[in-house]
Design an enzyme around this catalytic site. Structure first.
Site, mmCIF file in Angstrom:
data_model
loop_
_atom_site.group_PDB
_atom_site.id
_atom_site.type_symbol
_atom_site.label_atom_id
_atom_site.label_comp_id
_atom_site.label_asym_id
_atom_site.label_seq_id
_atom_site.Cartn_x
_atom_site.Cartn_y
_atom_site.Cartn_z
ATOM 1 N N HIS A 72 0.871 -1.188 0.000
ATOM 2 C CA HIS A 72 0.000 0.000 0.000
ATOM 3 C C HIS A 72 0.903 1.231 0.000
ATOM 4 O O HIS A 72 0.852 2.070 0.900
ATOM 5 C CB HIS A 72 -0.958 -0.034 1.180
ATOM 6 C CG HIS A 72 -1.894 -1.206 1.132
ATOM 7 N ND1 HIS A 72 -3.085 -1.189 0.432
ATOM 8 C CD2 HIS A 72 -1.792 -2.440 1.662
ATOM 9 C CE1 HIS A 72 -3.680 -2.367 0.540
ATOM 10 N NE2 HIS A 72 -2.912 -3.143 1.275
ATOM 11 N N HIS A 93 0.891 -8.172 -1.659
ATOM 12 C CA HIS A 93 0.042 -8.113 -2.862
ATOM 13 C C HIS A 93 0.798 -7.538 -4.053
ATOM 14 O O HIS A 93 0.451 -6.477 -4.572
ATOM 15 C CB HIS A 93 -1.219 -7.301 -2.577
ATOM 16 C CG HIS A 93 -2.059 -7.845 -1.472
ATOM 17 N ND1 HIS A 93 -3.127 -7.155 -0.947
ATOM 18 C CD2 HIS A 93 -1.992 -9.010 -0.786
ATOM 19 C CE1 HIS A 93 -3.683 -7.875 0.020
ATOM 20 N NE2 HIS A 93 -3.003 -9.012 0.121
ATOM 21 N N ALA A 97 -1.499 -1.876 -5.523
ATOM 22 C CA ALA A 97 -1.290 -0.792 -4.551
ATOM 23 C C ALA A 97 0.201 -0.487 -4.374
ATOM 24 O O ALA A 97 0.680 -0.289 -3.255
ATOM 25 C CB ALA A 97 -1.941 -1.136 -3.217
ATOM 26 N N ASP A 133 -6.056 -14.733 -8.381
ATOM 27 C CA ASP A 133 -7.466 -15.050 -8.612
ATOM 28 C C ASP A 133 -7.845 -14.880 -10.082
ATOM 29 O O ASP A 133 -8.988 -15.094 -10.466
ATOM 30 C CB ASP A 133 -8.373 -14.183 -7.733
ATOM 31 C CG ASP A 133 -8.175 -12.687 -7.946
ATOM 32 O OD1 ASP A 133 -7.287 -12.300 -8.748
ATOM 33 O OD2 ASP A 133 -8.894 -11.895 -7.303
ATOM 34 N N HIS A 136 -6.676 -9.850 -10.063
ATOM 35 C CA HIS A 136 -5.757 -8.869 -9.483
ATOM 36 C C HIS A 136 -4.436 -8.787 -10.235
ATOM 37 O O HIS A 136 -3.800 -7.714 -10.250
ATOM 38 C CB HIS A 136 -5.491 -9.203 -8.014
ATOM 39 C CG HIS A 136 -6.548 -8.730 -7.079
ATOM 40 N ND1 HIS A 136 -7.723 -9.427 -6.881
ATOM 41 C CD2 HIS A 136 -6.618 -7.626 -6.282
ATOM 42 C CE1 HIS A 136 -8.467 -8.776 -6.005
ATOM 43 N NE2 HIS A 136 -7.826 -7.685 -5.639
ATOM 44 N N ASP A 158 -6.701 -12.756 -0.440
ATOM 45 C CA ASP A 158 -7.285 -11.432 -0.201
ATOM 46 C C ASP A 158 -8.807 -11.527 -0.134
ATOM 47 O O ASP A 158 -9.536 -10.590 -0.478
ATOM 48 C CB ASP A 158 -6.859 -10.435 -1.285
ATOM 49 C CG ASP A 158 -7.080 -8.982 -0.853
ATOM 50 O OD1 ASP A 158 -6.937 -8.700 0.349
ATOM 51 O OD2 ASP A 158 -7.401 -8.139 -1.702
ATOM 52 N N LEU A 192 -11.738 -2.972 -7.597
ATOM 53 C CA LEU A 192 -11.743 -4.264 -6.909
ATOM 54 C C LEU A 192 -11.781 -4.054 -5.401
ATOM 55 O O LEU A 192 -11.100 -3.187 -4.858
ATOM 56 C CB LEU A 192 -10.500 -5.074 -7.285
ATOM 57 C CG LEU A 192 -10.432 -5.585 -8.734
ATOM 58 C CD1 LEU A 192 -9.088 -6.240 -9.000
ATOM 59 C CD2 LEU A 192 -11.561 -6.576 -9.011
#
Length: 283
Positions: A72, A93, A97, A133, A136, A158, A192
């Protein structure tokens, strides 16, 4: 929030210095991972404090070593190297981000292919979590990351609470979320809002996208995340005033936790055992 005071700022955010009369300060022992943006003022001092184990810690240090992940964030490649030097070991992730990879400004993604440079500095490449998935992260980007650093890949879902509930409107905190198929978006937008895909589905898609073996795909959902937490080996911890041995996870061997999956050749779940007891069996 900038952790301008380092660890004391973290304590304030997590409410560690807010205790009822007679209660002991917990000092993060219930927290395993903290994700922060390393470009924030004071972040490097916070990383050093969080990742440093100090059994005789005061209120401004940490007796429990916490895994620090970068995410992030708008961090640069150089910010990432300094974060790793300070003790960070994970990227949250990957691709999401964070600044995208660019051939002149590689950002945090560039750390995956920097084994030689980081090695000269005495730093290991970070682990990285990916939400595979099919939404993403594009499958080509999944392959690129895995081929750059296969031993660092950690699969995550997530997933939000609407996973398994089907299409319709649900809530993520106080935000309304629309679910259609595998896609979860903030209502009325294309943004998302987490995921509704289960881990077994992520493993299947990762296996297909990456072309790796089933065994290597499973490592990304078992051994690698256990290694991030340093839980792939036995560890001692304090419980109710005494030392206890915490059995390892993410591996199949004598003495490890008996949390086991049985899968078909196409990675469909047949049965699940938790602490040695059957918790799920496909009918």
């Amino acid at each position: 929030v900038d952790p301008v005071k380092g660890m004391p700022s973290v304590e304030e955010v997590y409410g560690i210095n807010q205790q009822n009369e007679g209660d002991e300060v917990s000092l993060l022992e219930d927290i395993d991972i903290v994700t922060l943006a390393p470009e924030l003022h004071g972040a490097f001092d916070a990383i050093k404090s969080l990742t440093s184990h100090n059994p005789s810690a005061s209120s401004s240090t940490n007796p429990h070593s916490v895994v620090v992940s970068c995410g992030h964030t708008e961090a640069t490649y150089e910010d990432g190297i300094q974060a790793l030097s300070s003790g960070a070991t994970l990227l949250t992730h990957l691709y999401n981000a964070m600044n995208p990879f660019h051939h002149r400004k590689p950002g945090l993604v560039g750390l995956l292919s920097s084994e030689a440079k980081l090695g000269r500095m005495g730093i290991k490449r970070p682990f990285y979590s990916m939400i595979v998935d099919g939404l993403h992260v594009h499958e080509s980007a999944v392959c690129m990351a895995y081929q750059s650093h296969p031993h660092g890949c950690v699969l995550v879902t997530d997933a939000m609470t609407a996973m398994g509930l089907g299409d319709g409107n649900h809530y993520l905190g106080n935000m309304k979320v629309s679910i259609k198929g595998d896609r979860a978006t903030l209502a009325g937008t294309d943004t998302l809002a987490g995921s509704v895909v289960s881990m077994d589905t992520c493993v299947k898609r990762f296996h297909r996208f990456s072309g790796c073996s089933i065994g290597k795909a499973l490592l990304c959902a078992t051994l690698h995340p256990a290694m991030v937490l340093k839980r792939h080996v036995s560890r001692q911890k304090r419980s109710e005033g005494s030392d206890v041995v915490d059995a390892p996870i993410g591996i199949l061997e004598v003495g490890a936790k008996a949390d086991i999956l049985m899968l078909t050749d196409d990675l469909s779940v047949i049965g699940t055992w938790v602490a040695g007891r059957l918790a799920f069996q496909k009918k």
